[in-house]
Design a protein around this motif. Sequence first.
Motif, PDB file in Angstrom:
ATOM      1  N   ARG A 129      -4.855  89.010 -10.070  1.00  0.00           N
ATOM      2  CA  ARG A 129      -5.922  89.304  -9.203  1.00  0.00           C
ATOM      3  C   ARG A 129      -6.986  88.199  -9.184  1.00  0.00           C
ATOM      4  O   ARG A 129      -7.572  88.022  -8.045  1.00  0.00           O
ATOM      5  CB  ARG A 129      -6.415  90.662  -9.469  1.00  0.00           C
ATOM      6  CG  ARG A 129      -5.505  91.777  -9.055  1.00  0.00           C
ATOM      7  CD  ARG A 129      -6.186  93.244  -9.368  1.00  0.00           C
ATOM      8  NE  ARG A 129      -5.302  94.091  -9.107  1.00  0.00           N
ATOM      9  CZ  ARG A 129      -5.140  95.088 -10.140  1.00  0.00           C
ATOM     10  NH1 ARG A 129      -6.043  95.216 -11.321  1.00  0.00           N
ATOM     11  NH2 ARG A 129      -4.137  96.033 -10.173  1.00  0.00           N
ATOM     12  N   GLN A 130      -7.664  87.929 -10.158  1.00  0.00           N
ATOM     13  CA  GLN A 130      -8.694  86.927 -10.235  1.00  0.00           C
ATOM     14  C   GLN A 130      -8.207  85.581  -9.652  1.00  0.00           C
ATOM     15  O   GLN A 130      -8.935  84.976  -8.875  1.00  0.00           O
ATOM     16  CB  GLN A 130      -9.193  86.796 -11.722  1.00  0.00           C
ATOM     17  CG  GLN A 130     -10.394  85.906 -11.853  1.00  0.00           C
ATOM     18  CD  GLN A 130     -11.683  86.315 -11.012  1.00  0.00           C
ATOM     19  OE1 GLN A 130     -11.831  87.446 -11.041  1.00  0.00           O
ATOM     20  NE2 GLN A 130     -12.489  85.382 -10.607  1.00  0.00           N
ATOM     21  N   ALA A 131      -7.088  85.068  -9.946  1.00  0.00           N
ATOM     22  CA  ALA A 131      -6.612  83.841  -9.312  1.00  0.00           C
ATOM     23  C   ALA A 131      -6.300  84.076  -7.932  1.00  0.00           C
ATOM     24  O   ALA A 131      -6.788  83.375  -7.014  1.00  0.00           O
ATOM     25  CB  ALA A 131      -5.167  83.496  -9.911  1.00  0.00           C
ATOM     26  N   PHE A 132      -5.901  85.186  -7.425  1.00  0.00           N
ATOM     27  CA  PHE A 132      -5.825  85.498  -5.918  1.00  0.00           C
ATOM     28  C   PHE A 132      -7.088  85.446  -5.365  1.00  0.00           C
ATOM     29  O   PHE A 132      -7.378  84.897  -4.096  1.00  0.00           O
ATOM     30  CB  PHE A 132      -5.140  86.680  -5.938  1.00  0.00           C
ATOM     31  CG  PHE A 132      -4.811  87.212  -4.210  1.00  0.00           C
ATOM     32  CD1 PHE A 132      -3.670  86.660  -3.682  1.00  0.00           C
ATOM     33  CD2 PHE A 132      -5.721  87.895  -3.691  1.00  0.00           C
ATOM     34  CE1 PHE A 132      -3.462  86.897  -2.259  1.00  0.00           C
ATOM     35  CE2 PHE A 132      -5.532  87.960  -2.291  1.00  0.00           C
ATOM     36  CZ  PHE A 132      -4.409  87.680  -1.762  1.00  0.00           C
ATOM     37  N   ARG A 133      -7.911  86.228  -5.899  1.00  0.00           N
ATOM     38  CA  ARG A 133      -9.465  86.180  -5.301  1.00  0.00           C
ATOM     39  C   ARG A 133     -10.231  84.769  -5.249  1.00  0.00           C
ATOM     40  O   ARG A 133     -10.685  84.422  -4.109  1.00  0.00           O
ATOM     41  CB  ARG A 133     -10.302  87.214  -6.195  1.00  0.00           C
ATOM     42  CG  ARG A 133     -10.361  88.495  -5.943  1.00  0.00           C
ATOM     43  CD  ARG A 133     -11.405  89.405  -6.638  1.00  0.00           C
ATOM     44  NE  ARG A 133     -10.660  90.605  -7.058  1.00  0.00           N
ATOM     45  CZ  ARG A 133     -10.364  91.054  -8.201  1.00  0.00           C
ATOM     46  NH1 ARG A 133     -10.445  90.174  -9.364  1.00  0.00           N
ATOM     47  NH2 ARG A 133      -9.961  92.354  -8.322  1.00  0.00           N
ATOM     48  N   ASN A 135      -8.485  81.907  -4.985  1.00  0.00           N
ATOM     49  CA  ASN A 135      -7.490  81.147  -3.842  1.00  0.00           C
ATOM     50  C   ASN A 135      -8.142  81.629  -2.534  1.00  0.00           C
ATOM     51  O   ASN A 135      -8.307  80.922  -1.416  1.00  0.00           O
ATOM     52  CB  ASN A 135      -6.144  81.523  -3.833  1.00  0.00           C
ATOM     53  CG  ASN A 135      -5.526  80.710  -5.142  1.00  0.00           C
ATOM     54  OD1 ASN A 135      -6.142  79.754  -5.435  1.00  0.00           O
ATOM     55  ND2 ASN A 135      -4.552  80.986  -5.735  1.00  0.00           N
ATOM     56  N   TRP A 136      -8.298  83.095  -2.271  1.00  0.00           N
ATOM     57  CA  TRP A 136      -8.709  83.808  -0.947  1.00  0.00           C
ATOM     58  C   TRP A 136     -10.119  82.928  -0.669  1.00  0.00           C
ATOM     59  O   TRP A 136     -10.388  82.775   0.406  1.00  0.00           O
ATOM     60  CB  TRP A 136      -9.099  85.114  -1.311  1.00  0.00           C
ATOM     61  CG  TRP A 136      -9.189  85.953  -0.128  1.00  0.00           C
ATOM     62  CD1 TRP A 136     -10.523  86.065   0.384  1.00  0.00           C
ATOM     63  CD2 TRP A 136      -8.334  86.213   1.007  1.00  0.00           C
ATOM     64  NE1 TRP A 136     -10.337  86.683   1.709  1.00  0.00           N
ATOM     65  CE2 TRP A 136      -9.202  86.777   2.041  1.00  0.00           C
ATOM     66  CE3 TRP A 136      -7.124  86.196   1.388  1.00  0.00           C
ATOM     67  CZ2 TRP A 136      -8.811  87.360   3.175  1.00  0.00           C
ATOM     68  CZ3 TRP A 136      -6.746  86.409   2.422  1.00  0.00           C
ATOM     69  CH2 TRP A 136      -7.522  86.996   3.432  1.00  0.00           C
ATOM     70  N   TRP A 147      -2.462  83.888   6.625  1.00  0.00           N
ATOM     71  CA  TRP A 147      -1.855  84.722   5.462  1.00  0.00           C
ATOM     72  C   TRP A 147      -2.004  86.219   5.825  1.00  0.00           C
ATOM     73  O   TRP A 147      -0.926  87.068   5.448  1.00  0.00           O
ATOM     74  CB  TRP A 147      -3.039  84.672   4.067  1.00  0.00           C
ATOM     75  CG  TRP A 147      -2.474  85.340   3.010  1.00  0.00           C
ATOM     76  CD1 TRP A 147      -1.683  84.838   1.874  1.00  0.00           C
ATOM     77  CD2 TRP A 147      -2.634  87.024   2.963  1.00  0.00           C
ATOM     78  NE1 TRP A 147      -1.474  85.789   1.073  1.00  0.00           N
ATOM     79  CE2 TRP A 147      -1.892  87.243   1.477  1.00  0.00           C
ATOM     80  CE3 TRP A 147      -3.339  87.959   3.187  1.00  0.00           C
ATOM     81  CZ2 TRP A 147      -1.959  88.371   0.779  1.00  0.00           C
ATOM     82  CZ3 TRP A 147      -3.385  89.121   2.896  1.00  0.00           C
ATOM     83  CH2 TRP A 147      -2.578  89.531   1.606  1.00  0.00           C
ATOM     84  N   LEU A 148      -3.032  86.888   6.615  1.00  0.00           N
ATOM     85  CA  LEU A 148      -2.948  88.157   7.109  1.00  0.00           C
ATOM     86  C   LEU A 148      -1.829  88.477   7.835  1.00  0.00           C
ATOM     87  O   LEU A 148      -1.087  89.491   7.885  1.00  0.00           O
ATOM     88  CB  LEU A 148      -4.230  88.748   7.577  1.00  0.00           C
ATOM     89  CG  LEU A 148      -5.282  88.864   6.713  1.00  0.00           C
ATOM     90  CD1 LEU A 148      -6.673  88.839   7.493  1.00  0.00           C
ATOM     91  CD2 LEU A 148      -5.288  89.991   5.893  1.00  0.00           C
ATOM     92  N   GLN A 149      -1.428  87.455   8.819  1.00  0.00           N
ATOM     93  CA  GLN A 149      -0.332  87.883   9.739  1.00  0.00           C
ATOM     94  C   GLN A 149       0.997  87.785   8.990  1.00  0.00           C
ATOM     95  O   GLN A 149       1.834  88.603   9.306  1.00  0.00           O
ATOM     96  CB  GLN A 149      -0.311  86.535  10.666  1.00  0.00           C
ATOM     97  CG  GLN A 149      -1.408  86.776  11.750  1.00  0.00           C
ATOM     98  CD  GLN A 149      -1.372  85.595  12.706  1.00  0.00           C
ATOM     99  OE1 GLN A 149      -0.765  84.667  12.601  1.00  0.00           O
ATOM    100  NE2 GLN A 149      -2.328  85.652  13.758  1.00  0.00           N
ATOM    101  N   SER A 150       1.102  86.838   7.804  1.00  0.00           N
ATOM    102  CA  SER A 150       2.550  86.914   7.235  1.00  0.00           C
ATOM    103  C   SER A 150       2.547  88.215   6.110  1.00  0.00           C
ATOM    104  O   SER A 150       3.287  88.369   5.415  1.00  0.00           O
ATOM    105  CB  SER A 150       2.612  85.776   6.529  1.00  0.00           C
ATOM    106  OG  SER A 150       1.485  85.258   5.654  1.00  0.00           O
ATOM    107  N   HIS A 151       1.370  89.079   6.046  1.00  0.00           N
ATOM    108  CA  HIS A 151       1.227  89.955   4.821  1.00  0.00           C
ATOM    109  C   HIS A 151       0.670  91.289   5.276  1.00  0.00           C
ATOM    110  O   HIS A 151      -0.545  91.526   5.148  1.00  0.00           O
ATOM    111  CB  HIS A 151       0.472  89.368   3.753  1.00  0.00           C
ATOM    112  CG  HIS A 151       1.014  88.241   2.790  1.00  0.00           C
ATOM    113  ND1 HIS A 151       0.777  86.923   3.158  1.00  0.00           N
ATOM    114  CD2 HIS A 151       1.825  88.352   1.661  1.00  0.00           C
ATOM    115  CE1 HIS A 151       1.530  86.157   2.623  1.00  0.00           C
ATOM    116  NE2 HIS A 151       2.197  86.962   1.709  1.00  0.00           N
TER     117      HIS A 151
END
Length: 160
Positions: A129-133, A135-136, A147-151
């Motif tokens: 989660r921390q890594a994802f945040r 990157n976000w 990203w939102l369109q593909s997820h």
Amino acid sequence: MKRSRPNTGTTVRLAACALALLLPAMAAAQAASPAKTAATPTAATLPAWDQLSPEQREALVAPIRERWNASPEDRQRMLEHARRWKSMPPDERERARRGMRRFEEMNPEQREQARALFGQMRGMTPEQRQAFRENWRKMSSEQRQQWLQSHPPTDLPPQP
């Protein structure tokens, strides 16, 4: 068709359930109170359950009864949320309340984004989660939209 629910975390789902059940009931109970004052009553000035009139108790319970009867498929989830809410420490309940207020203040686009992000991060470890945040935060607005369109957000099942 199953309606989508706010999915911003376990505690927030619990708070949503509690808020959805309690806020309309509290407003109805205050409206039913014969001695309504101009000032908003504090928790210390509101009576204990045993001191409520039968009408005030009914005003508090009626919304829960209506939801229970209207949604048989949600009864197990409602019971589980009530059990989990009762077992939560006060600080966790407060975090849940703050999260729900924050979610309610979002516009529809922000809510959709929050649902998508929650769905993606739900199965991650804290480190992931921390890594994802991180990157976000580094993504541009266009990259985030892609990203939102593909997820897209999904209607997530209740967490056990």
